[in-house]
Design an enzyme around this catalytic site. Structure first.
Site, PDB file in Angstrom:
ATOM      1  N   LEU A  84     -47.798 -76.632  -9.532  1.00  0.00           N
ATOM      2  CA  LEU A  84     -48.927 -75.719  -9.396  1.00  0.00           C
ATOM      3  C   LEU A  84     -49.800 -76.186  -8.242  1.00  0.00           C
ATOM      4  O   LEU A  84     -49.677 -77.315  -7.771  1.00  0.00           O
ATOM      5  CB  LEU A  84     -49.739 -75.684 -10.696  1.00  0.00           C
ATOM      6  CG  LEU A  84     -49.006 -75.153 -11.928  1.00  0.00           C
ATOM      7  CD1 LEU A  84     -49.888 -75.275 -13.158  1.00  0.00           C
ATOM      8  CD2 LEU A  84     -48.562 -73.716 -11.727  1.00  0.00           C
ATOM      9  N   SER A  85     -50.713 -75.323  -7.797  1.00  0.00           N
ATOM     10  CA  SER A  85     -51.570 -75.730  -6.683  1.00  0.00           C
ATOM     11  C   SER A  85     -52.380 -76.969  -7.046  1.00  0.00           C
ATOM     12  O   SER A  85     -52.621 -77.826  -6.190  1.00  0.00           O
ATOM     13  CB  SER A  85     -52.478 -74.587  -6.240  1.00  0.00           C
ATOM     14  OG  SER A  85     -53.256 -74.105  -7.312  1.00  0.00           O
ATOM     15  N   GLU A  86     -52.798 -77.083  -8.321  1.00  0.00           N
ATOM     16  CA  GLU A  86     -53.452 -78.313  -8.780  1.00  0.00           C
ATOM     17  C   GLU A  86     -53.111 -78.615 -10.232  1.00  0.00           C
ATOM     18  O   GLU A  86     -52.877 -77.708 -11.038  1.00  0.00           O
ATOM     19  CB  GLU A  86     -54.984 -78.241  -8.651  1.00  0.00           C
ATOM     20  CG  GLU A  86     -55.522 -78.474  -7.254  1.00  0.00           C
ATOM     21  CD  GLU A  86     -55.794 -77.180  -6.518  1.00  0.00           C
ATOM     22  OE1 GLU A  86     -56.142 -77.249  -5.320  1.00  0.00           O
ATOM     23  OE2 GLU A  86     -55.637 -76.102  -7.128  1.00  0.00           O
ATOM     24  N   THR A  87     -53.100 -79.905 -10.529  1.00  0.00           N
ATOM     25  CA  THR A  87     -52.972 -80.436 -11.889  1.00  0.00           C
ATOM     26  C   THR A  87     -54.108 -81.432 -12.074  1.00  0.00           C
ATOM     27  O   THR A  87     -54.385 -82.232 -11.180  1.00  0.00           O
ATOM     28  CB  THR A  87     -51.623 -81.139 -12.084  1.00  0.00           C
ATOM     29  OG1 THR A  87     -50.568 -80.189 -11.879  1.00  0.00           O
ATOM     30  CG2 THR A  87     -51.494 -81.736 -13.476  1.00  0.00           C
ATOM     31  N   HIS A 102     -61.160 -74.136  -8.667  1.00  0.00           N
ATOM     32  CA  HIS A 102     -60.548 -73.557  -9.865  1.00  0.00           C
ATOM     33  C   HIS A 102     -60.087 -74.636 -10.840  1.00  0.00           C
ATOM     34  O   HIS A 102     -60.195 -74.441 -12.063  1.00  0.00           O
ATOM     35  CB  HIS A 102     -59.423 -72.567  -9.473  1.00  0.00           C
ATOM     36  CG  HIS A 102     -58.040 -73.067  -9.582  1.00  0.00           C
ATOM     37  ND1 HIS A 102     -57.382 -73.696  -8.546  1.00  0.00           N
ATOM     38  CD2 HIS A 102     -57.151 -73.018 -10.611  1.00  0.00           C
ATOM     39  CE1 HIS A 102     -56.158 -73.999  -8.925  1.00  0.00           C
ATOM     40  NE2 HIS A 102     -55.980 -73.611 -10.172  1.00  0.00           N
TER      41      HIS A 102
END
Length: 291
Positions: free
Chosen positions: A44-47, A76
């Site tokens: 994902l774009s961030e974790t 986000h």
């Protein structure tokens, strides 16, 4: 070892319409290398990884990773993590307030409403703008494949993540972009930027005030579906560039339509110039991660 895990869709109340963030709760047993491996795996774009706070006044601490690197702050993931910790009982909002500790310091959040109607809002960390050289402006237009507005001039804005921000002719020009991502990687790397965020105004009566797109191929994210820090940098750009008469001090940004999402970001710039970003969140996955 099992870790509580949630995947939260941010800037939407409808599952699968916003920007997902993976949240690993009670993650004190993981080191940075393990966190990076997990973030690469979730893709994902961030974790994010929730830890016990170290600074006085913080309700919890968060480390934020893209598939390739750790970020000092991101929008986000901050809102999605707040949603997760509230739902899991890791933290409790006191008089509607939460304080997140991350690598830029303490971030203030507000929570209003409950359940599916809850809206979470963060206060953007202090921003530092950096002017771009004329040659960089020419390269940016070439990379995007579209002309950028000359006034206010595109610039790099640092809020932890460092976004190159540019205004295009209108929302339709933003929606139609087909940037050269390989050249964008080279530009981001040379300027030390996280990515490029562009925006354009919708016509009066449109679905939102502006359309936004954020590209971060050097971080392993070709296009971020709905980007909090990118939208925060757009608000700083608008505030400092004299665009608030056109936008207003409160507006809604649309993002994600080109990647099958329908994100909505609520933006406020108060009388002191402080930028706040907010939206709704919904949990799409609730389970256990073995790590």
């Amino acid at each position: 070892m099992p870790y509580r895990f949630k995947q939260v869709d941010v800037f939407t109340a409808k599952p699968f319409a916003g920007n997902p963030v993976a949240v690993i709760l009670d993650a004190d047993g993981l080191d940075g290398a393990a966190m990076q491996r997990i973030a690469n795996w979730t893709n994902l774009s961030e974790t994010t990884f929730v830890l016990k706070p170290q600074q006085a006044g913080a309700d919890y601490r968060v480390r934020i990773f893209t598939p390739r690197q750790e970020l000092p702050f991101a929008g986000h993931p901050t809102l999605g993590t707040a949603h997760a910790v509230l739902d899991a009982g890791v933290a409790v909002a006191r008089e509607g307030r939460l304080v997140q500790e991350c690598n830029v310091g303490l971030v203030n959040l507000a929570a209003s409403g409950a359940g599916a109607e809850r809206v979470l809002t963060l206060e953007l960390p202090p921003a530092t703008p950096h002017a771009l050289a004329p040659a960089d402006l020419d390269e940016l237009s070439s990379v995007l494949g579209a002309p950028v507005a000359a006034a206010p001039a595109p610039c790099l804005i640092d809020v932890g993540p460092r976004w190159i921000v540019a205004r295009l002719q209108d929302a339709a020009a933003v929606a139609g972009l087909r940037p050269d991502l390989a050249r964008m990687v080279a530009l981001e790397t040379r300027l030390g930027a996280t990515g490029v965020t562009v925006f354009g105004l919708h016509p009066s009566g449109g679905p939102a005030a502006i359309e936004v797109r954020s590209f971060a191929p050097s971080s392993g994210v070709n296009e971020d579906p709905v980007c909090g820090s990118g939208n925060g940098c757009v608000a700083v750009f608008a505030r400092d560039g004299g665009l608030l008469d056109a936008l207003g001090r409160r507006y809604v940004a649309a993002q994600g339509g080109q990647v099958g999402r329908a994100g909505r970001v609520m933006v406020e710039i108060d009388g002191h110039g402080i930028v706040r970003l907010g939206g709704q969140c919904v949990t799409c996955v609730d389970g256990v991660l073995s790590a």
